[in-house]
Design an enzyme around this catalytic site. Structure first.
Site, short mmCIF file in Angstrom:
data_model
loop_
_atom_site.label_atom_id
_atom_site.label_comp_id
_atom_site.label_asym_id
_atom_site.label_seq_id
_atom_site.Cartn_x
_atom_site.Cartn_y
_atom_site.Cartn_z
N ARG A 13 0.81 -1.23 0.00
CA ARG A 13 0.00 0.00 0.00
C ARG A 13 0.84 1.28 0.00
O ARG A 13 0.35 2.36 -0.24
CB ARG A 13 -0.95 -0.01 1.22
CG ARG A 13 -2.03 -1.06 1.13
CD ARG A 13 -2.72 -1.31 2.46
NE ARG A 13 -1.95 -2.22 3.32
CZ ARG A 13 -2.33 -2.66 4.51
NH1 ARG A 13 -3.50 -2.28 5.00
NH2 ARG A 13 -1.58 -3.48 5.22
N LYS A 53 8.73 -1.45 3.09
CA LYS A 53 8.07 -0.52 4.02
C LYS A 53 8.91 -0.19 5.24
O LYS A 53 9.03 0.98 5.63
CB LYS A 53 6.72 -1.07 4.46
CG LYS A 53 6.02 -0.16 5.45
CD LYS A 53 4.55 -0.41 5.56
CE LYS A 53 4.22 -1.72 6.20
NZ LYS A 53 2.78 -1.89 6.36
N GLN A 108 11.49 -15.35 6.25
CA GLN A 108 10.13 -15.82 5.96
C GLN A 108 9.94 -15.74 4.45
O GLN A 108 9.83 -14.66 3.88
CB GLN A 108 9.09 -14.93 6.67
CG GLN A 108 7.67 -15.42 6.48
CD GLN A 108 6.63 -14.34 6.72
OE1 GLN A 108 6.95 -13.16 6.92
NE2 GLN A 108 5.38 -14.73 6.71
N GLY A 148 1.71 -13.97 5.77
CA GLY A 148 0.97 -13.34 6.85
C GLY A 148 1.73 -13.28 8.16
O GLY A 148 2.78 -13.91 8.32
N THR A 149 1.19 -12.49 9.10
CA THR A 149 1.90 -12.24 10.37
C THR A 149 2.01 -13.50 11.23
O THR A 149 3.01 -13.69 11.94
CB THR A 149 1.21 -11.12 11.17
OG1 THR A 149 -0.20 -11.40 11.24
CG2 THR A 149 1.38 -9.77 10.51
N ASN A 179 -6.44 -3.23 17.61
CA ASN A 179 -5.21 -3.96 17.92
C ASN A 179 -4.01 -3.14 17.45
O ASN A 179 -3.92 -2.79 16.29
CB ASN A 179 -5.27 -5.31 17.18
CG ASN A 179 -3.94 -6.03 17.21
OD1 ASN A 179 -3.15 -5.86 18.13
ND2 ASN A 179 -3.70 -6.84 16.18
N TYR A 239 33.51 29.65 -7.32
CA TYR A 239 33.54 28.21 -7.14
C TYR A 239 34.92 27.84 -6.62
O TYR A 239 35.93 28.09 -7.28
CB TYR A 239 33.27 27.46 -8.46
CG TYR A 239 33.52 25.98 -8.30
CD1 TYR A 239 32.76 25.23 -7.40
CD2 TYR A 239 34.55 25.33 -8.99
CE1 TYR A 239 33.00 23.88 -7.21
CE2 TYR A 239 34.81 23.98 -8.79
CZ TYR A 239 34.03 23.26 -7.90
OH TYR A 239 34.26 21.92 -7.70
N ASN A 266 39.05 23.01 -11.55
CA ASN A 266 39.66 21.81 -10.95
C ASN A 266 39.55 20.57 -11.83
O ASN A 266 40.13 19.54 -11.52
CB ASN A 266 39.02 21.51 -9.59
CG ASN A 266 37.53 21.29 -9.70
OD1 ASN A 266 36.88 21.78 -10.63
ND2 ASN A 266 36.96 20.55 -8.77
N ARG A 271 46.65 39.10 -18.98
CA ARG A 271 45.58 39.95 -19.49
C ARG A 271 46.07 40.60 -20.78
O ARG A 271 47.26 40.94 -20.87
CB ARG A 271 45.35 41.04 -18.44
CG ARG A 271 44.05 41.74 -18.50
CD ARG A 271 44.11 42.91 -17.55
NE ARG A 271 43.85 42.56 -16.15
CZ ARG A 271 44.05 43.40 -15.14
NH1 ARG A 271 44.55 44.59 -15.35
NH2 ARG A 271 43.77 43.04 -13.92
C1 UD1 Z 1 -1.77 -5.72 11.53
C2 UD1 Z 1 -2.75 -6.54 12.40
C3 UD1 Z 1 -3.93 -5.65 12.79
C4 UD1 Z 1 -3.42 -4.44 13.56
C5 UD1 Z 1 -2.36 -3.67 12.75
C6 UD1 Z 1 -1.70 -2.64 13.65
C7 UD1 Z 1 -2.55 -8.84 11.55
C8 UD1 Z 1 -3.21 -9.89 10.75
N1 UD1 Z 1 -3.20 -7.67 11.63
O1 UD1 Z 1 -2.49 -5.35 10.36
O2 UD1 Z 1 -4.82 -6.39 13.61
O3 UD1 Z 1 -4.51 -3.59 13.88
O4 UD1 Z 1 -1.32 -4.58 12.28
O5 UD1 Z 1 -0.82 -1.81 12.94
O6 UD1 Z 1 -1.50 -9.06 12.09
N2 UD1 Z 1 4.66 -8.92 7.98
C9 UD1 Z 1 5.56 -9.97 7.93
N3 UD1 Z 1 5.25 -11.06 7.18
C10 UD1 Z 1 4.07 -11.17 6.51
C11 UD1 Z 1 3.15 -10.10 6.59
C12 UD1 Z 1 3.48 -9.00 7.35
O7 UD1 Z 1 6.64 -9.92 8.52
O8 UD1 Z 1 3.86 -12.21 5.86
C13 UD1 Z 1 5.01 -7.72 8.77
C14 UD1 Z 1 4.98 -6.44 7.96
O9 UD1 Z 1 6.24 -6.17 7.38
C15 UD1 Z 1 4.58 -5.39 9.02
C16 UD1 Z 1 3.79 -6.19 10.04
O10 UD1 Z 1 4.06 -7.55 9.78
O11 UD1 Z 1 5.72 -4.84 9.64
C17 UD1 Z 1 2.29 -5.93 9.94
O12 UD1 Z 1 1.84 -6.29 8.66
P1 UD1 Z 1 0.72 -5.46 7.88
O13 UD1 Z 1 0.43 -6.15 6.61
O14 UD1 Z 1 1.07 -4.04 7.84
O15 UD1 Z 1 -0.52 -5.68 8.86
P2 UD1 Z 1 -1.80 -4.73 9.04
O16 UD1 Z 1 -2.72 -4.96 7.90
O17 UD1 Z 1 -1.40 -3.34 9.29
CA CA Z 2 0.50 -2.29 9.27
#
Ligand code: UD1
Ligand code: CA
Length: 451
Positions: free
Chosen positions: A14, A21, A73, A78-79, A170, A362, A382, A436
């Site tokens: 995004r 990021k 990873q 996902g987180t 959260n 300069y 220079n 000159r």
């Molecule tokens: C996440 C939370 C959301 C919370 C918000 C707060 C989840 C599913 N959601 O959403 O509940 O309100 O943060 O800011 O966790 N990342 C990884 N590996 C991945 C995906 C993401 O390391 O596979 C890292 C990203 O680099 C980032 C962090 O996890 O630093 C959060 O990921 P992001 O996709 O920004 O989550 P949000 O949608 O903001």
């Molecule tokens: Ca985020």
């Protein structure tokens, strides 16, 4: 016992930026460095950074931090999937795991400590940080039971219309009992709108989860897009200028200035409007900087006065005046009481005490002695098209207006150079040098033309 894991593997789609990021800049420092700083003082047995997207770029930024353990990873699903990567290295660990999102940079260390203490005192399976946001768009919503225990976190995009009206969000900061989290991590599914494995789904699989609500909602701001990055920049800029004003720095218009975290000021300093500091700077006692200056990675002595000028990687002594409209480029060292005037460019040069370069010059790859007076429009030539060469000018020498000194060249001390000279040969001490053509005069010239 504490272990820390920071999530930094995501792409940051995004942001619509080629930079990962967590490497986006906030007040001159990358997001990931902000997050690492915020938990630096915590006593932790292990510190993990989960990397994935452009992991080499992220690692290269952090080479100085050798206590970090990188966990790859790949792919990024996902987180929750990110934290699953710790299962093998942390098999025998028994303690708390603090999880921080790498895109939440404004957290206060004290808040993180409070979260850990709350978790330790309650003996719950996990404690999460929450906040009630006026605009919770994009954040996961936190649902609690009557006893204020957390039952579930549902991501914004998975919420029903009714669930979206819940403003308890959260923050992306969690303190888990690792043993408890470890047992539920393998059970996470990707049954959601994004088809990702969410860490937030672990919450409803645990038995007892508490939450700690922060009242200062600025702290938990997450950065997903350029708007949120700019909002955080504004917050951190205000924090920095407030800090320095409390230390006695006078800002005429703080909202028009930007600071970097690595910028430090002495006493009795005045910063005029539209002045910007980047990188690591030190501004000595009594300086007056601006209006309209950009100062980057530079060290300024005492009582320096600079107006509408750019300084980059420069070292400036006491009592120096600069500008308006000077451009001091990398490698410039300007000693005490020099004067650098309007439309003067200096690059990679050493200007000794009391010398003046007042107008339209300069000076590049040069070594100037003390009390040198550089006439208006003097140029050190220079560059021969392939290599750069050095110009040396001795103490008390004066160059006439519009002199061109073709390097390599050495001009002695106490030399006078006639205006308009192009010099290609060295000049000894105490000499006059000029080059000159003889001036031509035709008397009554116009009379002849009228015939
Ligand atoms: C996440 C939370 C959301 C919370 C918000 C707060 C989840 C599913 N959601 O959403 O509940 O309100 O943060 O800011 O966790 N990342 C990884 N590996 C991945 C995906 C993401 O390391 O596979 C890292 C990203 O680099 C980032 C962090 O996890 O630093 C959060 O990921 P992001 O996709 O920004 O989550 P949000 O949608 O903001
Ligand atoms: Ca985020």
């Amino acid at each position: 016992m504490l272990a820390i894991a920071i999530l930094a593997a995501g792409k940051g789609t995004r942001m619509k930026s080629p930079l990962p990021k967590v490497l986006q800049n906030l007040a001159g420092t990358s997001l990931i460095e902000h997050v690492l700083n915020n938990c630096r003082t915590l006593q932790a047995k292990r510190r993990f950074l989960i990397v994935g997207h452009q992991s080499e770029l992220v690692k290269n930024k952090l080479t100085k931090l050798n206590e970090l353990e990188y966990v790859l990873q790949e792919p990024q699903k996902g987180t929750g999937h990110a934290i699953q990567q710790l299962l093998s290295t942390m098999e025998t660990y028994d303690g708390e795991l603090l999880v921080l999102n790498g895109d939440v940079p404004l957290l206060k260390p004290q808040t993180i400590e409070r979260l850990i203490n709350t978790q330790r005192e309650s003996g719950a399976d996990a404690t999460i940080l929450t906040a009630r946001l006026k605009n919770p768009t994009g954040y996961g919503r936190v649902f609690t039971s009557s006893k204020n225990c957390v039952k579930a976190i549902i991501e914004h995009r998975d919420c029903s219309k009714e669930q979206l009206s819940n403003t308890l969000t959260n923050a992306g900061v969690y303190c888990f009992s690792w043993k408890k989290l470890k047992s539920v991590l393998p059970k996470l599914t990707s049954n959601n709108d994004q088809e990702e494995i969410y860490l937030t789904d672990a919450i409803s699989l645990l038995s007892l989860v508490m939450h700690l609500e922060v009242t200062n909602t600025e702290e938990v701001k997450g950065i997903n897009n350029q708007i949120q990055l700019a909002e955080c920049e504004a917050i951190i800029q205000q924090q920095l200028s407030n800090y320095w004003m409390q230390e006695g720095v006078k800002f005429i218009d703080p909202s028009s200035c930007t600071l970097s975290q690595e910028c430090k000021f002495g006493e009795n300093v005045t910063i005029e409007p539209q002045t910007h500091f980047r990188g690591s700077c030190f501004i000595g006692n009594g300086c007056n900087i601006g209006p309209g200056c950009l100062i980057k990675d530079s060290i300024l002595g005492e009582n320096v006065c600079s107006i509408y000028s750019v300084l980059d990687n420069a070292q400036v002594g006491n009592g120096v005046t600069i500008g308006p409209f000077a451009n001091i480029r990398p490698g410039s060292e300007i000693e005490n009481k020099c004067r650098i005037g309007n439309f003067v460019e200096i690059k990679n040069s050493h200007i000794n005490t009391g010398s003046k370069i007042n107008h339209l010059s300069y000076i590049g790859d040069a070594e100037l002695g003390q009390k040198v007076n550089i006439g208006a429009g003097t140029i050190t030539a220079n560059y021969d098209g392939i290599n750069k060469h050095k110009t040396i000018i001795g103490d008390n020498t004066k160059t006439g207006a519009n002199s061109v000194l073709v390097a390599p060249i050495s001009i002695g001390s106490n030399v006078t150079i006639g205006a308009g000279s192009t010099l290609t040969k060295n000049v000894p001490n105490n000499a006059l040098s000029l080059e000159r053509n003889k001036q031509l005069i035709r008397e009554d010239w116009t009379k002849g033309l009228n015939k």
